[in-house]
Design a protein around this motif. Structure first.
Motif, PDB file in Angstrom:
ATOM      1  N   PRO A 113      -1.259  25.852  13.357  1.00 47.49           N
ATOM      2  CA  PRO A 113      -0.532  25.434  14.568  1.00 47.49           C
ATOM      3  C   PRO A 113       0.964  25.299  14.307  1.00 47.49           C
ATOM      4  O   PRO A 113       1.390  25.045  13.172  1.00 47.49           O
ATOM      5  N   ALA A 114       1.770  25.439  15.339  1.00 41.86           N
ATOM      6  CA  ALA A 114       3.234  25.428  15.209  1.00 41.86           C
ATOM      7  C   ALA A 114       3.754  24.159  14.537  1.00 41.86           C
ATOM      8  O   ALA A 114       4.727  24.197  13.793  1.00 41.86           O
ATOM      9  N   SER A 115       3.083  23.038  14.815  1.00 37.61           N
ATOM     10  CA  SER A 115       3.538  21.763  14.241  1.00 37.61           C
ATOM     11  C   SER A 115       3.430  21.737  12.725  1.00 37.61           C
ATOM     12  O   SER A 115       4.067  20.912  12.063  1.00 37.61           O
ATOM     13  N   THR A 116       2.638  22.633  12.164  1.00 38.72           N
ATOM     14  CA  THR A 116       2.444  22.664  10.712  1.00 38.72           C
ATOM     15  C   THR A 116       3.720  23.050   9.980  1.00 38.72           C
ATOM     16  O   THR A 116       3.921  22.684   8.820  1.00 38.72           O
ATOM     17  N   LYS A 117       4.609  23.786  10.651  1.00 35.36           N
ATOM     18  CA  LYS A 117       5.838  24.245  10.009  1.00 35.36           C
ATOM     19  C   LYS A 117       6.672  23.071   9.517  1.00 35.36           C
ATOM     20  O   LYS A 117       7.226  23.114   8.408  1.00 35.36           O
ATOM     21  N   ASP A 118       6.796  22.003  10.311  1.00 36.56           N
ATOM     22  CA  ASP A 118       7.568  20.832   9.891  1.00 36.56           C
ATOM     23  C   ASP A 118       6.924  20.175   8.670  1.00 36.56           C
ATOM     24  O   ASP A 118       7.618  19.717   7.758  1.00 36.56           O
ATOM     25  N   TRP A 119       5.599  20.147   8.675  1.00 34.43           N
ATOM     26  CA  TRP A 119       4.887  19.523   7.550  1.00 34.43           C
ATOM     27  C   TRP A 119       5.103  20.308   6.268  1.00 34.43           C
ATOM     28  O   TRP A 119       5.367  19.731   5.212  1.00 34.43           O
ATOM     29  N   THR A 120       5.000  21.628   6.338  1.00 35.07           N
ATOM     30  CA  THR A 120       5.186  22.434   5.133  1.00 35.07           C
ATOM     31  C   THR A 120       6.615  22.367   4.621  1.00 35.07           C
ATOM     32  O   THR A 120       6.850  22.406   3.417  1.00 35.07           O
ATOM     33  N   GLU A 121       7.586  22.240   5.521  1.00 38.49           N
ATOM     34  CA  GLU A 121       8.974  22.109   5.083  1.00 38.49           C
ATOM     35  C   GLU A 121       9.192  20.776   4.380  1.00 38.49           C
ATOM     36  O   GLU A 121       9.906  20.703   3.373  1.00 38.49           O
ATOM     37  N   SER A 122       8.559  19.710   4.894  1.00 41.62           N
ATOM     38  CA  SER A 122       8.633  18.410   4.214  1.00 41.62           C
ATOM     39  C   SER A 122       7.973  18.494   2.845  1.00 41.62           C
ATOM     40  O   SER A 122       8.477  17.945   1.856  1.00 41.62           O
ATOM     41  N   LEU A 123       6.850  19.187   2.773  1.00 40.05           N
ATOM     42  CA  LEU A 123       6.149  19.339   1.492  1.00 40.05           C
ATOM     43  C   LEU A 123       7.003  20.132   0.506  1.00 40.05           C
ATOM     44  O   LEU A 123       7.071  19.791  -0.683  1.00 40.05           O
ATOM     45  N   ARG A 124       7.673  21.166   0.993  1.00 43.36           N
ATOM     46  CA  ARG A 124       8.554  21.955   0.123  1.00 43.36           C
ATOM     47  C   ARG A 124       9.675  21.086  -0.444  1.00 43.36           C
ATOM     48  O   ARG A 124      10.009  21.175  -1.640  1.00 43.36           O
ATOM     49  N   ALA A 125      10.249  20.222   0.401  1.00 39.15           N
ATOM     50  CA  ALA A 125      11.320  19.332  -0.054  1.00 39.15           C
ATOM     51  C   ALA A 125      10.813  18.357  -1.108  1.00 39.15           C
ATOM     52  O   ALA A 125      11.494  18.084  -2.109  1.00 39.15           O
ATOM     53  N   VAL A 126       9.608  17.820  -0.897  1.00 35.41           N
ATOM     54  CA  VAL A 126       9.025  16.909  -1.877  1.00 35.41           C
ATOM     55  C   VAL A 126       8.775  17.646  -3.194  1.00 35.41           C
ATOM     56  O   VAL A 126       9.017  17.115  -4.286  1.00 35.41           O
ATOM     57  N   PHE A 127       8.311  18.887  -3.110  1.00 35.75           N
ATOM     58  CA  PHE A 127       8.092  19.681  -4.321  1.00 35.75           C
ATOM     59  C   PHE A 127       9.378  19.807  -5.129  1.00 35.75           C
ATOM     60  O   PHE A 127       9.385  19.606  -6.355  1.00 35.75           O
ATOM     61  N   CYS A 128      10.476  20.132  -4.461  1.00 37.04           N
ATOM     62  CA  CYS A 128      11.749  20.318  -5.157  1.00 37.04           C
ATOM     63  C   CYS A 128      12.195  19.046  -5.875  1.00 37.04           C
ATOM     64  O   CYS A 128      12.712  19.091  -6.990  1.00 37.04           O
ATOM     65  N   VAL A 129      11.977  17.910  -5.227  1.00 34.46           N
ATOM     66  CA  VAL A 129      12.394  16.628  -5.810  1.00 34.46           C
ATOM     67  C   VAL A 129      11.450  16.195  -6.934  1.00 34.46           C
ATOM     68  O   VAL A 129      11.884  15.704  -7.978  1.00 34.46           O
ATOM     69  N   ALA A 130      10.156  16.406  -6.741  1.00 33.06           N
ATOM     70  CA  ALA A 130       9.154  15.891  -7.682  1.00 33.06           C
ATOM     71  C   ALA A 130       8.973  16.769  -8.909  1.00 33.06           C
ATOM     72  O   ALA A 130       8.536  16.282  -9.956  1.00 33.06           O
ATOM     73  N   LEU A 131       9.295  18.055  -8.814  1.00 34.27           N
ATOM     74  CA  LEU A 131       8.989  18.972  -9.902  1.00 34.27           C
ATOM     75  C   LEU A 131       9.536  18.503 -11.242  1.00 34.27           C
ATOM     76  O   LEU A 131       8.795  18.366 -12.221  1.00 34.27           O
ATOM     77  N   GLY A 132      10.839  18.248 -11.304  1.00 33.99           N
ATOM     78  CA  GLY A 132      11.458  17.918 -12.583  1.00 33.99           C
ATOM     79  C   GLY A 132      11.029  16.599 -13.175  1.00 33.99           C
ATOM     80  O   GLY A 132      10.985  16.446 -14.402  1.00 33.99           O
ATOM     81  N   SER A 133      10.663  15.638 -12.320  1.00 36.00           N
ATOM     82  CA  SER A 133      10.355  14.296 -12.828  1.00 36.00           C
ATOM     83  C   SER A 133       8.868  13.994 -12.920  1.00 36.00           C
ATOM     84  O   SER A 133       8.463  13.128 -13.693  1.00 36.00           O
ATOM     85  N   ARG A 134       8.034  14.697 -12.138  1.00 35.66           N
ATOM     86  CA  ARG A 134       6.632  14.298 -12.065  1.00 35.66           C
ATOM     87  C   ARG A 134       5.610  15.400 -12.299  1.00 35.66           C
ATOM     88  O   ARG A 134       4.435  15.115 -12.470  1.00 35.66           O
ATOM     89  N   LEU A 135       6.007  16.656 -12.279  1.00 33.16           N
ATOM     90  CA  LEU A 135       5.016  17.728 -12.277  1.00 33.16           C
ATOM     91  C   LEU A 135       5.023  18.605 -13.522  1.00 33.16           C
ATOM     92  O   LEU A 135       4.186  19.496 -13.646  1.00 33.16           O
ATOM     93  N   LEU A 136       5.936  18.370 -14.445  1.00 31.84           N
ATOM     94  CA  LEU A 136       6.047  19.236 -15.616  1.00 31.84           C
ATOM     95  C   LEU A 136       5.434  18.621 -16.855  1.00 31.84           C
ATOM     96  O   LEU A 136       5.480  17.406 -17.056  1.00 31.84           O
ATOM     97  N   TYR A 137       4.852  19.465 -17.693  1.00 31.31           N
ATOM     98  CA  TYR A 137       4.490  19.038 -19.043  1.00 31.31           C
ATOM     99  C   TYR A 137       5.752  19.052 -19.892  1.00 31.31           C
ATOM    100  O   TYR A 137       6.719  19.768 -19.587  1.00 31.31           O
ATOM    101  N   ALA A 138       5.755  18.258 -20.957  1.00 29.81           N
ATOM    102  CA  ALA A 138       6.951  18.133 -21.794  1.00 29.81           C
ATOM    103  C   ALA A 138       7.428  19.492 -22.296  1.00 29.81           C
ATOM    104  O   ALA A 138       8.638  19.753 -22.373  1.00 29.81           O
ATOM    105  N   PHE A 139       6.496  20.385 -22.615  1.00 30.84           N
ATOM    106  CA  PHE A 139       6.862  21.691 -23.169  1.00 30.84           C
ATOM    107  C   PHE A 139       7.594  22.560 -22.149  1.00 30.84           C
ATOM    108  O   PHE A 139       8.312  23.485 -22.527  1.00 30.84           O
ATOM    109  N   GLU A 140       7.446  22.249 -20.861  1.00 28.44           N
ATOM    110  CA  GLU A 140       8.080  23.051 -19.809  1.00 28.44           C
ATOM    111  C   GLU A 140       9.486  22.576 -19.467  1.00 28.44           C
ATOM    112  O   GLU A 140      10.196  23.260 -18.714  1.00 28.44           O
TER     113      GLU A 140
END
Length: 287
Positions: A178-205
């Protein structure tokens, strides 16, 4: 090169797993070749856990069982607990019950940890909300295990940039929803960008991430990483969303996106991880 400690067969130890230390026992010792050099490897059994969790590790994953390392174990566990909200925001915020724990670094359950966060969270409007409950297919569970083993055990890396990347995946998902999903996925993309470096990586990465940031701003990092790291984010959402001011959690959409990853698994996930160069390994492992 820093001298590695030696551990004995049957010795009680602490062992790193997904960024935390767990009580364990060394059950076997052998000589093995790692990155072209002969070294000792230790078979580790985590206390009170099935033998299915047993694994062969090198000495850099193990710590002596002593007061200093037990204190480090407690410090690492405390670092994952949510920070108290400012006094002006505490009113009406559910308080976590004593003894409740959080999930592992990539969202999967690690040794000694419970599978549920065990606490309610709060929405941006101040209303208590339940963390989204999702189901992982066997295929995605295997992906998480393989992802961990390739990176942490074998010192390999997800090749970058990924194609399709996180931005592409979210756009293709939103296009069929549904069209409303676009806003949700954009919010999720923004959270991904912020969380990647601090919460989603293994030390080796982390060294790979630092190199990537030299050419790519944080807000565009979703154009570089792919399904492997997006899956880690979706597994972490029950913990992460309560620490942000976004409206990302929507259990139904999270599950639909997981199903999307599962159905298009062969197209979205990398087929072969890269072998890290000797120079990268030295830098990443601080050798």
């Amino acid at each position: 090169m820093e001298r590695m400690e030696v551990f004995a067969d049957g010795e009680k130890v602490l062992c790193f797993h997904q960024g935390l230390l767990y009580e364990a026992r060394c059950t076997e010792v052998k000589n093995a070749e790692v990155n072209g050099q002969m070294t000792k490897k230790y078979k580790i059994h985590y206390n009170k856990w099935s033998k299915n969790w047993d694994e062969w590790v090198t000495a850099d994953r193990i710590r002596k069982y002593n007061d200093d390392n037990l204190a480090e174990k407690e410090r690492l566990e405390n670092s994952l607990k949510p920070k108290p909200a400012p006094a002006s925001e505490k009113k009406g915020t559910p308080v976590p019950e004593k003894g409740q724990k959080r999930k592992g670094e990539d969202g999967t359950d690690g040794p000694g940890r419970k599978g549920k966060s065990g606490r309610d969270s709060q929405s941006p409007t101040g209303e208590a909300v339940e963390p989204p409950k999702v189901h992982l297919s066997t295929q995605l569970k295997h992906q998480l295990v393989d992802d961990y083993n390739f990176i942490v055990t074998e010192n390999r890396l997800v090749p970058l940039p990924r194609e399709p990347n996180v931005t592409d995946i979210l756009k293709s998902f939103a296009a069929k929803a549904p069209a409303s999903t676009k806003d949700w996925t954009e919010s999720l993309r923004a959270v991904f960008c912020v969380a990647l470096g601090s919460r989603l990586l293994y030390a080796f990465e982390r060294e790979q991430y630092r190199e990537t940031l030299r050419l790519t701003p944080v807000e565009k990092i979703s154009d570089i990483y792919g399904a492997e790291h997006l899956l880690r984010l979706l597994c972490r959402l029950p913990d992460l969303f309560s620490e942000t001011d976004t409206k990302v959690p929507q259990g139904g959409l999270v599950q639909q996106l997981l199903d999307h990853l599962d159905k298009r698994y062969k197209d979205l996930f990398v087929k072969e991880y890269d072998n890290a160069s000797p120079a990268y390994i030295r830098t990443a492992l601080h050798l």
